[in-house]
Design an enzyme around this catalytic site. Structure first.
Site, mmCIF file in Angstrom:
data_model
loop_
_atom_site.group_PDB
_atom_site.id
_atom_site.type_symbol
_atom_site.label_atom_id
_atom_site.label_comp_id
_atom_site.label_asym_id
_atom_site.label_seq_id
_atom_site.Cartn_x
_atom_site.Cartn_y
_atom_site.Cartn_z
ATOM 1 N N ALA A 179 0.915 -1.203 0.061
ATOM 2 C CA ALA A 179 -0.122 0.035 -0.083
ATOM 3 C C ALA A 179 0.830 1.264 -0.015
ATOM 4 O O ALA A 179 0.223 2.341 0.229
ATOM 5 C CB ALA A 179 -0.957 -0.199 1.242
ATOM 6 N N HIS A 217 -0.389 8.039 3.518
ATOM 7 C CA HIS A 217 0.813 7.847 4.233
ATOM 8 C C HIS A 217 1.790 8.766 3.547
ATOM 9 O O HIS A 217 2.070 9.140 2.260
ATOM 10 C CB HIS A 217 1.310 6.486 3.634
ATOM 11 C CG HIS A 217 0.504 5.292 4.148
ATOM 12 N ND1 HIS A 217 0.463 5.021 5.399
ATOM 13 C CD2 HIS A 217 -0.353 4.496 3.347
ATOM 14 C CE1 HIS A 217 -0.618 3.995 5.596
ATOM 15 N NE2 HIS A 217 -0.848 3.612 4.217
ATOM 16 N N ASN A 250 2.038 -2.228 8.239
ATOM 17 C CA ASN A 250 2.776 -2.939 7.292
ATOM 18 C C ASN A 250 3.790 -2.288 6.421
ATOM 19 O O ASN A 250 4.926 -2.644 6.324
ATOM 20 C CB ASN A 250 2.131 -4.262 6.513
ATOM 21 C CG ASN A 250 1.336 -5.167 7.330
ATOM 22 O OD1 ASN A 250 2.015 -5.953 8.118
ATOM 23 N ND2 ASN A 250 0.063 -4.978 7.778
HETATM 24 N N1 LIG Z 1 1.977 -4.806 3.095
HETATM 25 C C1 LIG Z 1 1.012 -3.923 2.843
HETATM 26 O O1 LIG Z 1 1.159 -2.964 2.283
HETATM 27 C C2 LIG Z 1 -0.304 -4.383 3.330
HETATM 28 C C3 LIG Z 1 -0.633 -5.308 4.181
HETATM 29 N N2 LIG Z 1 -1.870 -5.819 4.699
HETATM 30 C C4 LIG Z 1 -2.106 -6.917 5.511
HETATM 31 O O2 LIG Z 1 -2.248 -8.061 4.571
HETATM 32 C C5 LIG Z 1 -3.032 -9.007 5.410
HETATM 33 C C6 LIG Z 1 -3.963 -9.482 4.638
HETATM 34 O O3 LIG Z 1 -5.122 -8.440 4.493
HETATM 35 P P1 LIG Z 1 -6.459 -8.680 4.023
HETATM 36 O O4 LIG Z 1 -6.776 -9.317 2.800
HETATM 37 O O5 LIG Z 1 -7.198 -7.148 4.090
HETATM 38 O O6 LIG Z 1 -7.126 -9.300 5.291
HETATM 39 P P2 LIG Z 1 -8.648 -9.885 5.422
HETATM 40 O O7 LIG Z 1 -8.946 -10.005 6.775
HETATM 41 O O8 LIG Z 1 -9.446 -9.341 4.260
HETATM 42 O O9 LIG Z 1 -8.320 -11.564 4.783
HETATM 43 C C7 LIG Z 1 -7.744 -12.501 5.439
HETATM 44 C C8 LIG Z 1 -7.650 -13.789 5.109
HETATM 45 O O10 LIG Z 1 -6.909 -14.582 5.963
HETATM 46 C C9 LIG Z 1 -7.754 -15.851 6.032
HETATM 47 N N3 LIG Z 1 -7.237 -16.435 7.398
HETATM 48 C C10 LIG Z 1 -7.563 -15.920 8.526
HETATM 49 N N4 LIG Z 1 -7.111 -16.897 9.387
HETATM 50 C C11 LIG Z 1 -6.733 -17.958 8.483
HETATM 51 C C12 LIG Z 1 -6.096 -19.194 8.924
HETATM 52 N N5 LIG Z 1 -5.696 -19.717 10.262
HETATM 53 N N6 LIG Z 1 -5.691 -20.075 8.142
HETATM 54 C C13 LIG Z 1 -5.901 -19.562 6.562
HETATM 55 N N7 LIG Z 1 -6.704 -18.437 6.189
HETATM 56 C C14 LIG Z 1 -6.759 -17.645 7.201
HETATM 57 C C15 LIG Z 1 -9.305 -15.173 6.189
HETATM 58 O O11 LIG Z 1 -10.111 -16.309 6.206
HETATM 59 P P3 LIG Z 1 -11.710 -16.090 6.304
HETATM 60 O O12 LIG Z 1 -11.998 -15.482 5.143
HETATM 61 O O13 LIG Z 1 -12.133 -17.500 6.305
HETATM 62 O O14 LIG Z 1 -11.909 -15.609 7.809
HETATM 63 C C16 LIG Z 1 -9.167 -14.208 5.256
HETATM 64 O O15 LIG Z 1 -9.823 -14.885 3.998
HETATM 65 C C17 LIG Z 1 -3.242 -8.464 6.648
HETATM 66 O O16 LIG Z 1 -2.164 -8.922 7.379
HETATM 67 C C18 LIG Z 1 -3.020 -6.897 6.583
HETATM 68 O O17 LIG Z 1 -2.733 -6.489 7.676
HETATM 69 C C19 LIG Z 1 -2.856 -4.866 4.350
HETATM 70 C C20 LIG Z 1 -2.778 -3.856 3.683
HETATM 71 C C21 LIG Z 1 -1.440 -3.435 3.177
HETATM 72 O O1 LIG Z 2 -3.535 -0.228 3.396
HETATM 73 C C1 LIG Z 2 -2.834 0.784 3.914
HETATM 74 O O2 LIG Z 2 -2.892 1.883 3.567
HETATM 75 C C2 LIG Z 2 -1.790 0.112 4.708
HETATM 76 C C3 LIG Z 2 -2.056 -0.991 5.616
HETATM 77 O O3 LIG Z 2 -3.208 -1.211 5.950
HETATM 78 C C4 LIG Z 2 -0.835 -1.640 6.307
HETATM 79 O O4 LIG Z 2 0.191 -1.152 5.962
HETATM 80 O O5 LIG Z 2 -0.977 -2.434 6.743
#
Ligand SMILES: NC(=O)C1=CN([C@@H]2O[C@H](COP(=O)(O)OP(=O)(O)OC[C@H]3O[C@@H](n4cnc5c(N)ncnc54)[C@H](OP(=O)(O)O)[C@@H]3O)[C@@H](O)[C@H]2O)C=CC1
Ligand SMILES: O=C([O-])CC(=O)C(=O)O
Length: 274
Positions: A128, A226, A196
């Site tokens: 992001a 950001h 993140n």
């Molecule tokens: N690097 C970056 O720039 C960013 C990183 N992130 C991070 O990315 C990650 C994913 O975000 P996002 O897609 O929005 O999250 P969501 O909450 O939309 O999706 C998470 C998924 O993980 C699944 N899940 C949870 N626990 C388990 C498990 N034990 N085994 C298998 N699957 C599991 C959930 O399953 P179910 O649907 O069945 O509940 C869901 O499908 C987060 O950690 C978030 O903080 C987010 C934004 C920016």
């Molecule tokens: O989506 C964003 O702006 C950033 C975010 O959630 C993350 O870094 O985890």
């Protein structure tokens, strides 16, 4: 879907079919040069059956720790608590893991050593954020400081451990409130699903202890904002991004697109940007 690889296609597995994972699965199903979706892992398979049935080629649904066997590239897009179970089996087999819950890497940094020992790779997309190519380049020289300010709407911050533990009421805010000021490492502990990006920035540059971040809860914004200032011996630069939240208000829409762009580069003939 068979176990057999079609020609020399790279098999990609996805852990987590939430706001990020479903978009990556759809893009792979629609076609990314040289890549095929081989498997997924979810918490509740029944919940995702209709989505999986809608794909042209239905991937296998596997336990989260078996994805590393079923793919050349495992994409982690689940909560950071699951990061180790996803990444460890992949890099142990010398495969690549794309990590979006990059804050979770800080407590599992031995995985980088394991990947190095086994010939695996851990790939952190820009996610992001913006400009990690410039930060990478500046880090070849000397970066003096990296400062970041994050502003999120209230819905994008609810439930963060820092807010809960400090009993901060953000629901009734009328003006922006600075919640946190400190290192990217400390921010990742307090806001594991929100910053993140700060950790990715820190790993591209001067590390999680020297990268400074302020986190604001801001009822006046509708996007995840950001802003970054970098001071280096080669350049001074300022960058900003205003992310439209996805169906998960904590996560910017551009995050999934960043992973798709990274996956496209794995087999692309023309690669632009570092
Ligand atoms: N690097 C970056 O720039 C960013 C990183 N992130 C991070 O990315 C990650 C994913 O975000 P996002 O897609 O929005 O999250 P969501 O909450 O939309 O999706 C998470 C998924 O993980 C699944 N899940 C949870 N626990 C388990 C498990 N034990 N085994 C298998 N699957 C599991 C959930 O399953 P179910 O649907 O069945 O509940 C869901 O499908 C987060 O950690 C978030 O903080 C987010 C934004 C920016
Ligand atoms: O989506 C964003 O702006 C950033 C975010 O959630 C993350 O870094 O985890």
């Amino acid at each position: 879907m068979t176990d057999q690889k079609a020609s020399n296609e790279l098999r990609v597995a996805i852990a987590g079919l939430g706001s990020i994972g479903t978009k990556i699965a759809t893009a792979l199903d629609q076609g990314i040069e040289g890549l095929a979706l081989s498997a997924v892992a979810v918490r509740d398979p029944a919940k995702h059956q209709a989505f999986l049935n809608g794909l042209h080629r239905t991937p296998k649904v596997l336990p989260i720790d078996q994805l590393g066997e079923a793919a050349d590239i495992v994409v982690e897009c689940a909560p950071s608590s699951q990061l180790r179970a996803i990444v460890e089996p992949a890099v142990r087999r010398g495969r690549s893991a794309v990590v979006v819950s990059v804050g979770g890497l800080l407590d599992n940094f031995d995985l980088v050593d394991l990947a190095r020992a086994k010939g695996g790779r851990i790939l952190v997309p820009t996610g992001a954020l913006i400009g990690l190519d410039a930060v990478n380049a500046a880090a070849v020289g000397t970066i003096h400081s990296v400062k970041m300010v994050t502003r999120k709407p209230i819905d994008g911050l609810k439930g963060a451990p820092f807010i809960v533990e400090n009993n901060i009421d953000i629901d009734n805010l009328r003006e922006p409130l600075k919640l946190f000021e400190g290192s990217a490492r400390e921010a990742a502990k307090g806001f594991p699903a929100n910053v993140n990006v700060a950790v990715a920035l820190s790993l591209a540059g001067i590390g999680p202890d020297r990268t400074q971040i302020h986190v604001w809860a801001d009822p006046t914004v509708t996007r995840n904002v950001h802003r970054i200032e970098v001071e280096a011996d080669s350049a001074r630069f300022s960058m900003g991004i205003e992310n439209i939240p996805s169906e998960n208000p904590k996560t910017g829409l551009i995050t999934a697109l960043s992973v798709i762009a990274l996956l496209r580069k794995q087999r692309a003939t023309l690669c632009v940007g570092t």
